[in-house]
Every structure is written in C-alpha cells, then in structure tokens.
Write an enzyme that holds these catalytic residues in place. Structure first.
Site, short mmCIF file in Angstrom:
data_model
loop_
_atom_site.label_atom_id
_atom_site.label_comp_id
_atom_site.label_asym_id
_atom_site.label_seq_id
_atom_site.Cartn_x
_atom_site.Cartn_y
_atom_site.Cartn_z
N GLY A 63 0.78 -1.23 0.00
CA GLY A 63 0.00 0.00 0.00
C GLY A 63 0.81 1.27 0.00
O GLY A 63 0.25 2.37 -0.07
N ASN A 91 1.40 2.58 -6.67
CA ASN A 91 0.17 2.97 -5.95
C ASN A 91 -0.21 4.43 -6.21
O ASN A 91 -1.39 4.78 -6.19
CB ASN A 91 0.32 2.71 -4.45
CG ASN A 91 0.30 1.22 -4.14
OD1 ASN A 91 -0.49 0.47 -4.70
ND2 ASN A 91 1.18 0.79 -3.25
N ASP A 172 -5.73 -11.65 -8.70
CA ASP A 172 -6.13 -10.23 -8.70
C ASP A 172 -5.66 -9.50 -9.96
O ASP A 172 -6.07 -8.38 -10.24
CB ASP A 172 -5.66 -9.51 -7.44
CG ASP A 172 -4.13 -9.38 -7.33
OD1 ASP A 172 -3.42 -9.72 -8.29
OD2 ASP A 172 -3.66 -8.96 -6.26
#
Length: 196
Positions: A63, A91, A172
């Site tokens: 993240g 990100n 994903d």
C-alpha cells in the site's frame, strides 16, 4: 611486495559485503507469497553465487506510495547500504495522485540516498489505460526524466513481461506469482548487477 599488496586489495574487495535495499510497495514485499518468493529474495539467491557476502533488505510495504519514501529512508539511517533499488510509484498511479507529487517524492528519496553515497537503481512503472491516456503518458515519463536528472540506472518497466500476463500473476491480476517474480528478478538484475 607490490604483488602482495595488489593481492591484498583484491581479497579485500572480494570479502567486502554489499548491502542492497529494495525500497518499494507490495510488488517488492511479495504480496500473498512467502518471503523467499519475493523478487529481492530471488535476486539474493542468484547473486550470492558470485557475491558471497551479499546482504539484501526487503523494504517493501504493501500500500505504500512514493510519499512514504523519504521518511522510510530514515528507517535505514544506521545501516550501511551500498545500492538501493527504488520501486515506488505504482500505488501513486493507481490512486491517480498528481504526477508532480510522485516526481517530487521520488526525487527526494534519491537525493537522500546519494547524499549518503548510495548508488540508486530506479524501477519504472506503467499504468493501465483506465487512468486515461494523458495521465498515463505523463506518469510514465517521470521515471526516465528522474533517472536522467540524477544520473541513475533505470529499469524501464519493473513488470516487463509480467504485467497483464495471467500465467505470471495472482488472480487479482495486479500482483505477480512466484513465476512472475523470477522474471522480475532477471529484469532487475540487468541494471542492478553493474552497480555491485
């Protein structure tokens, strides 16, 4: 006597440990995989055959954006780092952060590293088309621009040959699987090895 000193210098150079810091996000961390499957660990295994005292630090944090980079450099202030692979920015792009902010943050990390005598290898990133072509183009341009400005080696695209390939990614579609990390390790090593 000269031969003795020359041999001593060579031996000292060989035994000196090299420490590599991989500063990145979940792509560096090895999201949902074992630590041994992450690309920094794969690189450590490959390079340890020729660099006996190699030390690798996996500084991947899931993240993380480029904004975390300058502060995270402080975590390693007391560690003697020889080379840093800077792999932040993915990100930023996925969140649509301002390109100018990403550029500023990555530049700050590199400046901190170079001030400490750390060689830097910058990992470039590309964005999917859903962010819009103008943003995508502007985002991708910052990596070669920064590499040129600070005279650092550039990996044009960290996920070269992996991004978009379902066989090399987790379900994903974003994070590499173990096979994908093997490909990434080889991509990174092309620019990393000359700096060791």
């Amino acid at each position: 006597m000269k031969t003795f000193f020359a041999l001593l210098v060579l031996l000292t150079a060989e035994v000196r440990a090299s420490t590599i810091l991989f500063l990145g996000d979940s792509l560096t961390e090895g999201y949902q995989l074992s630590k041994e499957e992450s690309f920094p660990s794969v690189i450590e295994r490959k390079l340890s055959k020729t660099h006996k005292d190699l030390k690798v630090i996996n500084g991947g944090v899931a993240g993380a954006t480029s904004a975390s980079g300058p502060k995270r450099m402080e975590w390693y202030k007391k560690t003697k780092i020889d080379v840093m692979v800077l792999a932040l920015g993915a990100n930023d792009g996925l969140r649509g952060m301002k390109v100018t902010e990403t550029e500023k943050n990555l530049s700050a990390v590199i400046e901190k590293a170079q001030a400490r005598g750390i060689k830097v290898v910058l990992a470039g990133m590309k964005m999917p088309t859903n962010m819009g072509e103008p943003y995508r183009t502007d985002f991708e341009k910052i990596f070669p621009k920064i590499a040129e400005k600070y005279k650092v080696r550039l990996i044009p695209f960290l996920l070269e040959g992996v991004g978009g390939n379902p066989k090399l990614n987790l379900p994903d579609g974003i994070h590499p699987n173990a096979k994908g990390y093997e490909v990434i390790a080889n991509t990174v090593m092309k620019e990393l090895e000359p700096e060791l």
